[in-house]
Design an enzyme around this catalytic site. Sequence first.
Site, PDB file in Angstrom:
ATOM      1  N   SER A  19      56.181 -13.314 -24.324  1.00 35.65           N
ATOM      2  CA  SER A  19      56.130 -14.650 -24.067  1.00 35.65           C
ATOM      3  C   SER A  19      55.254 -15.096 -22.947  1.00 35.65           C
ATOM      4  O   SER A  19      55.052 -14.375 -22.001  1.00 35.65           O
ATOM      5  CB  SER A  19      57.556 -14.885 -23.622  1.00 35.65           C
ATOM      6  OG  SER A  19      58.469 -14.890 -24.437  1.00 35.65           O
ATOM      7  N   TYR A 158      50.299 -29.251 -36.500  1.00 37.14           N
ATOM      8  CA  TYR A 158      51.098 -29.448 -35.317  1.00 37.14           C
ATOM      9  C   TYR A 158      51.919 -30.525 -35.186  1.00 37.14           C
ATOM     10  O   TYR A 158      53.042 -30.500 -34.615  1.00 37.14           O
ATOM     11  CB  TYR A 158      50.018 -29.411 -34.060  1.00 37.14           C
ATOM     12  CG  TYR A 158      50.643 -28.843 -32.827  1.00 37.14           C
ATOM     13  CD1 TYR A 158      50.969 -27.642 -32.537  1.00 37.14           C
ATOM     14  CD2 TYR A 158      50.951 -29.805 -31.788  1.00 37.14           C
ATOM     15  CE1 TYR A 158      51.658 -27.176 -31.270  1.00 37.14           C
ATOM     16  CE2 TYR A 158      51.228 -29.585 -30.697  1.00 37.14           C
ATOM     17  CZ  TYR A 158      51.805 -28.042 -30.475  1.00 37.14           C
ATOM     18  OH  TYR A 158      52.320 -27.503 -29.176  1.00 37.14           O
ATOM     19  N   LYS A 165      54.203 -33.154 -27.202  1.00 36.80           N
ATOM     20  CA  LYS A 165      53.360 -32.801 -26.227  1.00 36.80           C
ATOM     21  C   LYS A 165      52.647 -33.754 -25.418  1.00 36.80           C
ATOM     22  O   LYS A 165      52.314 -33.944 -24.291  1.00 36.80           O
ATOM     23  CB  LYS A 165      52.314 -31.723 -26.658  1.00 36.80           C
ATOM     24  CG  LYS A 165      52.592 -30.182 -26.920  1.00 36.80           C
ATOM     25  CD  LYS A 165      53.323 -29.625 -25.731  1.00 36.80           C
ATOM     26  CE  LYS A 165      53.812 -28.389 -26.038  1.00 36.80           C
ATOM     27  NZ  LYS A 165      54.740 -27.506 -25.082  1.00 36.80           N
ATOM     28  N   ARG A 195      49.270 -15.374 -29.550  1.00 37.33           N
ATOM     29  CA  ARG A 195      50.470 -14.765 -30.494  1.00 37.33           C
ATOM     30  C   ARG A 195      51.751 -14.427 -29.693  1.00 37.33           C
ATOM     31  O   ARG A 195      51.802 -13.351 -29.287  1.00 37.33           O
ATOM     32  CB  ARG A 195      49.521 -13.435 -31.081  1.00 37.33           C
ATOM     33  CG  ARG A 195      48.990 -13.685 -32.474  1.00 37.33           C
ATOM     34  CD  ARG A 195      48.572 -12.232 -32.849  1.00 37.33           C
ATOM     35  NE  ARG A 195      47.133 -12.761 -33.684  1.00 37.33           N
ATOM     36  CZ  ARG A 195      47.148 -12.144 -34.991  1.00 37.33           C
ATOM     37  NH1 ARG A 195      47.970 -11.152 -35.418  1.00 37.33           N
ATOM     38  NH2 ARG A 195      45.733 -12.418 -35.600  1.00 37.33           N
TER      39      ARG A 195
END
Length: 258
Positions: A19, A158, A165, A195
């Site tokens: 994370s 997205y 966002k 990733r």
Amino acid sequence: MPDFQGKRGLVLGVANRRSIAWAIAQRLAAGGAELAFTYQGERIEKNVRDLAESVSSPLVTELDVRSDEEIERVFREVGETFDGGLDLLVHSVAFADARDLEGRFTDTPRDRFWMALDVSAYSLVACARAAEPLMEAGGGGSILTMTYLGGERAVPHYNVMGVAKATLDASVRYLASDLGKKDIRINAVSAGPVRTLAARSIAGFPTMEAIVEERSPLGRNIDAEDVGAAAAFLLSDDAKNVTGTTFYVDSGYHAMGM
Ligand code: 0WE
């Protein structure tokens, strides 16, 4: 390496060791910060408890950011743990229904649109408000959130996360405007694709990485540690006159027109 000796922080958004929130937490801990963590859901509780223990965290507690009651409880626990003060807040939380991260944005249903904005954008406003009295008690503070270029440009797939966002980015500016008088700063890091657990399930992630390699000025992808370093700067007193801004950690990708 910024100094966080004597600083108390709360980190939202650790799911596992990959994370972004964890990379940030490790930097803060290495600088001497004392860190509390929240986790979302029993499935990741053990992960987060084990990671938190490795940095001697005094508090790990569950938080679903959609609940005002849970936010109130968590910040009460944080106040009790840290003698009524809080210096640092890391918000690394986002969620959209997987069905809305493929296909057409046009097809996003009302309920899932608001769910994505609730979790990914309003949560910052609610947490900043809850953190305010604790930060004020300590004479100020610094808040950091994670954003993405998809909030400023249409990045394929997205979709509703981009709208969330954009809302988050504007919220950073308005929160900075309100909280500045209490010496509370708030900034965003706009990271290139990393990733993580959230990225793994996204079809076309390898394609995005290839595009960043091909088109970014530096010709390479970034990793969570790069974000951790930038976040540590923004959260530290080195950035004492930096607020309301977005700091790009994307190998310069955002600067390109093609
Ligand atoms: O903000 C993100 C991803 C956040 C995210 C990821 C998931 C995957 C699993 C939010 N909600 C979910 N929901 C799930 O069910 N990024 C910046 C990474 C990302 O996600 C994309 C990207 C990029 C980059 C999705 C589509 C296209 C590009």
